[in-house]
Every structure is written in structure tokens, then in C-alpha cells.
Design a protein around this motif. Structure first.
Motif, PDB file in Angstrom:
ATOM      1  N   PRO A   1       2.088   4.802  -0.753  1.00  0.00           N
ATOM      2  CA  PRO A   1       1.386   6.022  -1.154  1.00  0.00           C
ATOM      3  C   PRO A   1       1.801   6.463  -2.561  1.00  0.00           C
ATOM      4  O   PRO A   1       2.980   6.366  -2.926  1.00  0.00           O
TER       5      PRO A   1
ATOM      6  N   SER B   1       2.023   9.380  -3.560  1.00  0.00           N
ATOM      7  CA  SER B   1       2.945  10.507  -3.406  1.00  0.00           C
ATOM      8  C   SER B   1       4.386  10.026  -3.280  1.00  0.00           C
ATOM      9  O   SER B   1       5.323  10.715  -3.719  1.00  0.00           O
ATOM     10  N   ARG B   2       4.582   8.849  -2.699  1.00  0.00           N
ATOM     11  CA  ARG B   2       5.934   8.283  -2.577  1.00  0.00           C
ATOM     12  C   ARG B   2       6.443   7.854  -3.949  1.00  0.00           C
ATOM     13  O   ARG B   2       7.619   8.069  -4.287  1.00  0.00           O
TER      14      ARG B   2
ATOM     15  N   GLU C   1      -1.093   2.436  -3.769  1.00  0.00           N
ATOM     16  CA  GLU C   1      -2.482   2.834  -3.519  1.00  0.00           C
ATOM     17  C   GLU C   1      -3.088   3.452  -4.778  1.00  0.00           C
ATOM     18  O   GLU C   1      -2.408   4.101  -5.568  1.00  0.00           O
TER      19      GLU C   1
ATOM     20  N   ASN D   1       0.828  -1.209   0.000  1.00  0.00           N
ATOM     21  CA  ASN D   1       0.000   0.000   0.000  1.00  0.00           C
ATOM     22  C   ASN D   1       0.869   1.269   0.000  1.00  0.00           C
ATOM     23  O   ASN D   1       0.683   2.185   0.809  1.00  0.00           O
TER      24      ASN D   1
END
Length: 300
Positions: free
Chosen positions: A183, A185-186, A261, A181
Motif C-alpha cells: 500500500p 500508505s505503508r 500500488e 502490492n
């Protein structure tokens, strides 16, 4: 010289029967109608085709030559009828398919399966980029095309037949492979190898990140999924590709799909042809085969 099949058919009947009257009976015409057609045929050729000796009718030299042509034409017409009957029965014919390069990973298998059911059908598979695929459709260079979402401005008949998930891939030893999971954004902080500008895949990826308030860091652009896979496998950076293209790499553990995600990005594959194009029985059969063979068709 202008000849019609009707005239040749009447001439052949007269030559076979050696009689205008019997030919007229065979063709359900009047004798004067038969005589008129033969006269027009002789006028067109400029030579006599029959000569009357007493009560008997004989072919002239020109008539004998024409009879040979008539017999060959009749044979070719019978052959053509057999071919058309075979095409209607799906026992022979030709099917030209153009597919987007990414679709070739599954299209070749589908065509092989279709060929097993129709072994006498000649199949032609052309693999190309989106630009040349659309050109093929415009110039009627293919019967059917398999591609991502077609442009709305073209007058096309497009049927969704399968999902095309885009996933983030990494070398099997990448630190993110152990995480779940992750992110989005990562992921956006990682350099990416992606398709070139103008490709449907690139547009979908950029729109997806934009809708999540993010942007891509592009480390390299590639014109083919194979190049992206090789670059990622070599450790250049992460990449985003269709899940249909990485079956072998996942089996050999050269690549791994990251658990990100809101992903995968779901696109779709379309079976496409021009709206005004009249599909052959073979093309219609392949359309039906494709829709029934794709088990993960999107639900309505």
C-alpha cells in the motif's frame, strides 16, 4: 576600403582574360558595365589595377596582389560550399545537446548510436541540472535539449519521446522487498531520500503523494540520482528515482524496486528547442533518430 564579391569576381575575370571585352562576354555583361565596376574598385583601393600598353592589358603590382587575394577567396568559398553540401548530406557538422542529469543514463547511448551512423558529425553532450538546462535553451547554448516537462511559460517546441517511470527503491535486504502490492500508505510511513526542492522529479513525487492524501517523510535531499542510489544502497532509507538510472544496480542486486500500488509514477522525457530556432539538418536528423530509436514511446 569597401569591396564586394561582385567587384572581385569581375576583376578576376578581366585579369584572367586580359581583356574587358572577353570578361564581359564570359560574365554576360556589357563592356561598359565591366569597366565601371573596375573603376569603382580602383577608386575604393586607391590604386590602379590594370595598365594598357598598346593593345595589351596588364596587371599592375597592386592588381597582381589583388588577384592573389581573389584566388584565395575563391578557394575558401569553394571550401565553404563543400562544407555546406556535406552538412546538407549529413556527412559532417556539429550537434550540441544539453540533457538533464537523469537523462544522461540513456542519452549517451543514443548519441553513441547516432554517431555510428554519422561518424564525421561532431557531437557535444552537456549534462546539467534543470536550472542550467533552461538557461542553455534561453541563451541558444544548445541545438536540442532532453528534459522532463518544460515550463509552460517558455515559448518552446517540446516533443514527448519516452516515458520516465519513477519507482521506489530499497536495499536488497530490506524487509519490504519480499512483499507485493505494498500500500502507498505503508510507503508514506518510511523515510525517503529524494531529489532537492525545485527539481522536476521532486515536484512530481510530492504531487503524486498529495493526490493520494499522503505526504513524504524526507530523510535526506540529494542533488543527483547517483547520490540517492548510494544512500539507499548504504541503508539510509528508501528512495524514489527514475527507473532509467538503476539498470546497473538491479543487475548487481544492490537495489531492488519495490512493488507498490499505484506506482510507478509516470513522467515523460521531452525533446526541446526554442520555437523560433531553425534546426540544422543534423539536428533534424537526430530528432528523427531519437523518435524512431525509443521503443517505449508513449501511445496516443
Amino acid at each position: 576600403m569597401h569591396l564586394t564579391l561582385r567587384q572581385l569576381n569581375i576583376f578576376q575575370a578581366v585579369a584572367t582574360q586580359s581583356s574587358y571585352t572577353r570578361a564581359a562576354e564570359e560574365l554576360h555583361l556589357t563592356q561598359p558595365a565591366v569597366s565601371m565596376q573596375i573603376k569603382q574598385l580602383e577608386d575604393n583601393i586607391g590604386l590602379a589595377l590594370f595598365e594598357q600598353l598598346g593593345k595589351s592589358l596588364f596587371l599592375t603590382e597592386a592588381g597582381q596582389e589583388l588577384l592573389g587575394y581573389c584566388e584565395r577567396i575563391s578557394e575558401q568559398l569553394r571550401d565553404a560550399e563543400d562544407v555546406f553540401d556535406s552538412m546538407k548530406e549529413l556527412t559532417r557538422g556539429k550537434l550540441n545537446i544539453t540533457v538533464a542529469s537523469t537523462a544522461n543514463y540513456f542519452a549517451a547511448r543514443l548519441l553513441a548510436s547516432f554517431s555510428q551512423e554519422h561518424p564525421d558529425v561532431k557531437l557535444s553532450l552537456k549534462v546539467t541540472n534543470r536550472e542550467h538546462l533552461l538557461k542553455d535553451i534561453k541563451i541558444n547554448g544548445c541545438d536540442l535539449a532532453i528534459m522532463g516537462k518544460p515550463p509552460a511559460e517558455l515559448d518552446l517546441n517540446a516533443t514527448v519521446f519516452m516515458e520516465n517511470p519513477l519507482v521506489v527503491v530499497a536495499p536488497a535486504n530490506h524487509p519490504l522487498c519480499a512483499e507485493t502490492n505494498i500500500p502507498l500508505s505503508r510507503i508514506a510511513k518510511e523515510p525517503m531520500v529524494v531529489r532537492e526542492q525545485g527539481s522536476g522529479t521532486r515536484f512530481s513525487i510530492e504531487r503524486f503523494f498529495h493526490n493520494h492524501g499522503l505526504s513524504l517523510i524526507v530523510s535526506a535531499e540529494m542533488s543527483a540520482s547517483e547520490s540517492i542510489k548510494q544512500a539507499v544502497s548504504a541503508g539510509l532509507s528508501l528512495g524514489i528515482v527514475s527507473s532509467h538510472t538503476i539498470e546497473l544496480e538491479l543487475e548487481t542486486k544492490r537495489l531492488q524496486v519495490l512493488d507498490v500500488e499505484n506506482m510507478p509514477i509516470i513522467r515523460h522525457w521531452y525533446l526541446v528547442h526554442r520555437k523560433e530556432k531553425k534546426l540544422s539538418p543534423i539536428a533534424l536528423a537526430f530528432s528523427e533518430f531519437l523518435l524512431s530509436a525509443t521503443s517505449n514511446k508513449p501511445r496516443n
